[in-house]
Design a protein around this motif. Structure first.
Motif, short mmCIF file in Angstrom:
data_model
loop_
_atom_site.label_atom_id
_atom_site.label_comp_id
_atom_site.label_asym_id
_atom_site.label_seq_id
_atom_site.Cartn_x
_atom_site.Cartn_y
_atom_site.Cartn_z
N ALA A 228 0.82 -1.21 0.00
CA ALA A 228 0.00 0.00 0.00
C ALA A 228 0.86 1.26 0.00
CB ALA A 228 -0.94 0.00 1.20
N VAL A 229 1.80 1.37 0.92
CA VAL A 229 2.56 2.62 1.06
C VAL A 229 4.07 2.39 1.07
CG1 VAL A 229 0.68 3.75 2.29
CG2 VAL A 229 2.43 2.52 3.60
N GLY A 230 4.53 1.18 0.78
CA GLY A 230 5.96 0.92 0.73
C GLY A 230 6.64 0.77 2.07
N ASP A 231 5.88 0.57 3.17
CA ASP A 231 6.45 0.41 4.50
C ASP A 231 6.77 -1.07 4.73
OD1 ASP A 231 6.98 0.15 7.22
OD2 ASP A 231 5.56 1.70 7.80
N THR A 232 8.07 -1.39 4.72
CA THR A 232 8.50 -2.78 4.89
C THR A 232 9.13 -3.02 6.26
OG1 THR A 232 10.64 -2.28 3.87
CG2 THR A 232 8.88 -3.06 2.42
N SER A 233 8.85 -2.14 7.23
CA SER A 233 9.50 -2.24 8.53
C SER A 233 9.13 -3.51 9.28
CB SER A 233 9.15 -1.01 9.38
OG SER A 233 7.75 -0.91 9.58
N ARG A 234 7.99 -4.13 8.94
CA ARG A 234 7.57 -5.33 9.66
C ARG A 234 7.60 -6.57 8.78
NH1 ARG A 234 2.19 -2.99 12.62
NH2 ARG A 234 1.37 -3.57 10.59
N LEU A 235 8.29 -6.51 7.66
CA LEU A 235 8.35 -7.66 6.76
C LEU A 235 9.23 -8.74 7.38
CD1 LEU A 235 7.32 -8.45 3.92
CD2 LEU A 235 9.53 -7.70 3.03
N PRO A 236 8.73 -9.97 7.52
CA PRO A 236 9.55 -11.04 8.11
C PRO A 236 10.82 -11.27 7.29
CG PRO A 236 7.25 -11.71 8.02
CD PRO A 236 7.35 -10.43 7.24
N PRO A 237 11.97 -11.45 7.93
CA PRO A 237 13.23 -11.60 7.19
C PRO A 237 13.21 -12.75 6.18
CG PRO A 237 13.68 -11.22 9.52
CD PRO A 237 12.20 -11.41 9.39
N ASP A 238 12.60 -13.89 6.55
CA ASP A 238 12.59 -15.02 5.62
C ASP A 238 11.75 -14.71 4.38
OD1 ASP A 238 10.21 -15.12 7.27
OD2 ASP A 238 9.83 -17.10 6.41
N LEU A 239 10.65 -13.97 4.57
CA LEU A 239 9.82 -13.59 3.43
C LEU A 239 10.55 -12.56 2.56
CD1 LEU A 239 7.22 -13.68 1.84
CD2 LEU A 239 6.19 -12.10 3.49
N ASP A 240 11.26 -11.65 3.20
CA ASP A 240 12.04 -10.66 2.45
C ASP A 240 13.08 -11.36 1.58
OD1 ASP A 240 12.99 -8.05 1.75
OD2 ASP A 240 14.61 -8.32 3.16
N GLU A 241 13.76 -12.35 2.14
CA GLU A 241 14.77 -13.09 1.38
C GLU A 241 14.12 -13.87 0.24
OE1 GLU A 241 18.42 -14.67 0.17
OE2 GLU A 241 17.94 -13.00 1.50
N ALA A 242 12.96 -14.48 0.49
CA ALA A 242 12.27 -15.23 -0.56
C ALA A 242 11.85 -14.32 -1.70
CB ALA A 242 11.05 -15.94 0.03
N MET A 243 11.39 -13.13 -1.38
CA MET A 243 10.99 -12.18 -2.43
C MET A 243 12.19 -11.70 -3.23
SD MET A 243 8.00 -10.10 -0.37
CE MET A 243 7.48 -9.14 -1.78
N ARG A 244 13.33 -11.58 -2.59
CA ARG A 244 14.53 -11.21 -3.33
C ARG A 244 14.93 -12.33 -4.28
NH1 ARG A 244 17.08 -6.73 -1.17
NH2 ARG A 244 16.32 -6.11 0.89
N THR A 245 14.85 -13.56 -3.80
CA THR A 245 15.24 -14.71 -4.62
C THR A 245 14.36 -14.85 -5.85
OG1 THR A 245 16.06 -15.85 -2.64
CG2 THR A 245 15.62 -17.21 -4.58
N THR A 246 13.09 -14.50 -5.73
CA THR A 246 12.14 -14.66 -6.83
C THR A 246 11.84 -13.37 -7.57
OG1 THR A 246 10.34 -14.41 -5.22
CG2 THR A 246 11.01 -16.66 -5.78
#
Length: 815
Positions: A228-246
């Motif tokens: 919605a607003v680009g706030d990723t302060s609460r994004l789980p680290p494992d999900l952040d890594e998965a999104m980078r990988t894909t």
């Protein structure tokens, strides 16, 4: 200067502006005046040519080989852009001079300016960091007006975006091209002036959205504010890594896609209401401005906003919109205003992705349509085009090529639009109707749950990402490979299209092959070449992509894992066991390194101190491995991070002990001993730039491998801590000289020459990230250890550095 359906006339100008901006904002920024003079000279020559053509339009230049008026006009525009960028860089450099001089001197300065970024967690320690656009700087009682940005790391609540604040601290110069001139640390910072009314409203909206999404699932708590607003302060680290990988990070990186969704939704509403053209232009412009304020004017957002502005100008003038001219015009204007954008990965990736969509999506979709049908062809073409354009830039950040990005983006795409629209609706409702906003956010979370499942599912597949050489060489190699593949795919198809040619031509070719020896030989040759190419792809490419280096040596003894800007040192204790010192920053890098080394059991996990770049990757180290015991720093600073680490270790049932000087053990075939682990009290702050004393409370460890290598790991000890360690070693009559030292604090300037001389290692390992913004390692630190005769090995240049001992000699493998 154009191709059918695509207007390329502004491409030379934007490329000239981008190259010029990149040159004049880097280490060679002194070339700006020279480039400006050259540009002016070119302008004069081209102007004269244009005038000559204007006076003799009847002359036929086609047969003479001379450039036509169109070519001259395009070259003239490109030269204007070069001069404009040089002039802009020169003016800004002059205005930045007082701040730049104070930073280069390492002066204690008092800064006044406006906060221009949302706060993020500090790289080290427990504070928050944000960017200050400085308006004035005071050094030694003298105040000067200036411009430039400074990254501030401060304790206490972070000031709001757009607020005017005053900061005092010692300035540290940032590497050239980093986007900020300097960095500093500070105590709590109070707002001197509140943000404007518009920004105060956006703060209310963003805070309310975080409140209504707090009770949602972890993925929704992180992804709904992200989309919605680009706030990723609460994004789980494992999900952040998965999104980078894909390659799904664009979901939370607000840019052109989000603008397209917002503008398309608003345009559909205006069409439904049959609003006139001027109403549509005004409405879209106002909403776009508000959206920029809501999501914050990051480089990618600015690019999207200005592209939208150019498209709106065309709409207002009754001209058909054209994607590439709008992109080129927007990028050129932004580079003239802020040439440092040429070095912003966000800006470059945003421009590359948009250009890829404009230039490649259509042709790829047309080529795929006979095979898949139009809807699926378009769905495949969009992520394929974006990945092709962004891939060479992405390998500069992460030397991997995502092999699952196209199918992952295809499957995630249907959920992105509803998740974004519902997230924005929840944002608008949150301050006034939190119950309704929570319900809408929950619905948005259903969409983000699908995106999270796709990211995690594809990231977990074997071979989800192909290792690739990093740096400029790797980027050029990937660019050439991508261009070759596109040339093959987009070449002119047979008369009746590929599917029909495949159905009818293949059986006919096979029948002819049976009747013709020549055809059989040709088929055999083609089959052999195809098999060889497949073998290269399957076997050779992954090995070449792992350069510099090959497989991990079977007799490895010590490894400094390439985890970016952080530490993870591994000392072997057995066939599949090791002592691990630190776990690197957030993400799976440390875990992947241990997997490559074949470590399934950690005899001892040493966490030198609790800064995020040393403990952030703890989850990946614990995952799937038996950890016999953990040894931690005696100072729980920052407290929140220390508590989180202790909780993770407790959940994994790992026994934890606080380190003390003299502690020792002998796991497997190795030995370890704590050299020092006594830092200053938290109130003193020690000498740590983070002000929490944690660096000088680092556990300093000595290890001896099965082959007899002496290894010393210094954590992040600052110069006072290193001096205290040297005195302790000398008083304890420890033998001087070791085989390997892990340099303290990533090679910061705070080093003890006495300790370096005492240790005099044969090899010095420097764990440092290629994209770090701290200037690590400093030339002074490198020179200090090189002066002892040590060979210095850096993970930002070598990758994971693996040491082996053969016939009494140390050998290095970069893997």
């Amino acid at each position: 200067m154009s191709t059918p359906g695509v207007d390329l006339r502004l491409v030379p100008s934007v490329l000239a502006a981008a190259v010029t901006a990149w040159l004049v904002t880097g280490p060679a920024r002194a070339v700006a005046p020279v480039a400006a003079l050259v540009g002016v000279a070119v302008l004069v020559v081209l102007g004269a040519l244009a005038l000559a053509y204007g006076r003799s339009r009847a002359r036929d230049t086609a047969g003479t080989g001379a450039p036509g008026p169109g070519v001259v006009a395009h070259a003239l525009l490109a030269a204007v852009c070069v001069v404009a960028v040089c002039a802009g860089a020169a003016v800004q450099t002059d205005r930045q001079a007082p701040l730049a001089e104070a930073a280069s001197d390492g002066a204690l300065a008092h800064l006044t300016g406006r906060v221009v970024s949302e706060p993020r967690p500090a790289v080290f320690g427990g504070g928050r960091r944000w960017v200050l656009a400085v308006g004035s700087v005071t050094v030694r009682g003298a105040t000067a007006g200036t411009t430039g940005q400074v990254e501030v790391t401060a304790t206490g609540p972070a000031p709001r975006f757009g607020a005017v604040v005053e900061v005092s601290g010692v300035l540290r110069a940032a590497p050239s091209g980093d986007g900020v001139l300097a960095r500093t640390t500070s105590g709590p910072v109070a707002e001197r002036e509140s943000p404007g009314a518009l920004l105060r409203g956006t703060h209310v909206l963003r805070a309310a959205l975080l409140d209504v999404t707090e009770p949602l699932s972890p993925q929704a708590r992180g992804l709904v504010p992200g989309v919605a607003v680009g706030d990723t302060s609460r994004l789980p680290p494992d999900l952040d890594e998965a999104m980078r990988t894909t390659s799904l990070t664009h979901v939370t990186a607000v840019s052109g896609g989000h603008f397209a969704i917002v503008v398309a939704t608003l345009t559909a509403l205006c069409a439904l209401l049959r609003a006139p053209r001027w109403v549509r232009v005004v409405a879209v412009g106002a909403v776009a401005l508000g959206f920029v304020a809501l999501v914050r004017p990051e480089p990618s957002v600015l690019r999207a906003a200005w592209t939208c502005a150019f498209a709106l100008l065309g709409l207002a003038l009754g001209r058909p919109s054209a994607g590439l001219p709008a992109l080129a015009g927007a990028a050129t204007v932004l580079l003239v205003v802020d040439p440092w954008l040429a070095r912003s990965y966000g800006f470059v990736l945003s421009c590359a992705a948009t250009a890829g969509l404009v230039l490649l999506a259509g042709p790829l979709a047309r080529r795929l349509t006979p095979w898949t049908g139009r809807p699926l062809a378009f769905g495949l073409a969009v992520p394929w085009a974006a990945q092709a354009a962004c891939g060479p830039v992405l390998v500069l950040l992460d030397p991997r090529v995502p092999l699952t990005s196209v199918p992952a983006n295809l499957l995630a795409a249907p959920a992105l639009v509803p998740a974004t629209v519902l997230g924005l609706v929840a944002t608008l409702l949150a301050p006034w109707f939190p119950g309704a906003a929570h319900a809408v956010a929950w619905l948005a979370g259903v969409g983000t749950a699908w995106i999270a499942a796709v990211a995690r599912g594809f990231a977990g597949l074997p071979g989800a990402a192909l290792p690739w050489p990093g740096g400029v060489g790797g980027a050029l190699a990937l660019g050439l490979v991508t261009a070759a593949l596109l040339a093959v795919v987009l070449r002119r198809s047979p008369r009746h299209g590929w599917p029909r040619a495949w159905r009818e031509g293949l059986p006919r070719a096979l029948r002819r092959a049976r009747r013709s020896v020549r055809r059989r030989r040709t088929a055999a040759l083609v089959a052999g070449l195809g098999a060889a190419a497949l073998g290269v792809v399957i076997v050779a490419v992954p090995r070449l992509a792992a350069l510099p280096g090959a497989a991990v040596p079977a007799d490895w003894q010590v490894a400094a894992c390439d985890v970016g800007q952080g530490d993870a040192l591994v000392v072997r204790t057995g066939t599949a066991s090791a002592v691990v010192v630190d776990a690197g920053p957030d993400g799976a890098a440390a875990g992947r390194c241990l997997d490559r080394l074949g470590v399934t059991r950690v005899d001892l996990l040493v966490l030198s101190h609790f800064h995020a770049d040393h403990v952030g990757g703890l989850a990946a180290v614990l995952d799937g491995r038996e950890v016999a015991a953990a040894l931690v720093s005696p100072l729980d600073a920052p407290e929140e991070q220390a508590a989180r680490v202790r909780a993770q270790l407790a959940d994994a049932a790992v026994p934890v002990r606080t380190a003390a000087a003299g502690d020792h053990g002998a796991p497997g075939d190795a030995r370890w001993r704590v050299l020092g682990a006594a830092g200053p009290a938290p109130a003193s702050g020690g000498s740590s730039p983070e002000g929490d004393g944690a660096n000088d409370a680092s556990v300093a460890l000595a290890l001896t491998t099965a082959s007899g290598l002496d290894v010393v790991a210094l954590g992040d000890l600052e110069e006072p801590g290193q001096e205290a360690l040297r005195r302790a070693l000398q008083q304890g009559r420890a033998a001087a000289g070791v085989d390997v030292v892990k340099m303290a604090h990533h090679g910061s300037r705070s080093q003890s020459s006495g300790l370096a001389g005492w240790l005099a290692p044969r090899v010095t390992l420097v764990s440092v990230g290629a994209d770090n913004t701290y200037g690590h390692p400093t030339d002074a630190a490198l020179g200090l250890y090189e002066a002892t005769g040590s060979a210095v090995v850096r993970t930002d240049e070598c990758g994971t550095a693996v040491l082996v001992e053969r016939d009494g000699a140390l050998a290095l493998a970069c893997v």
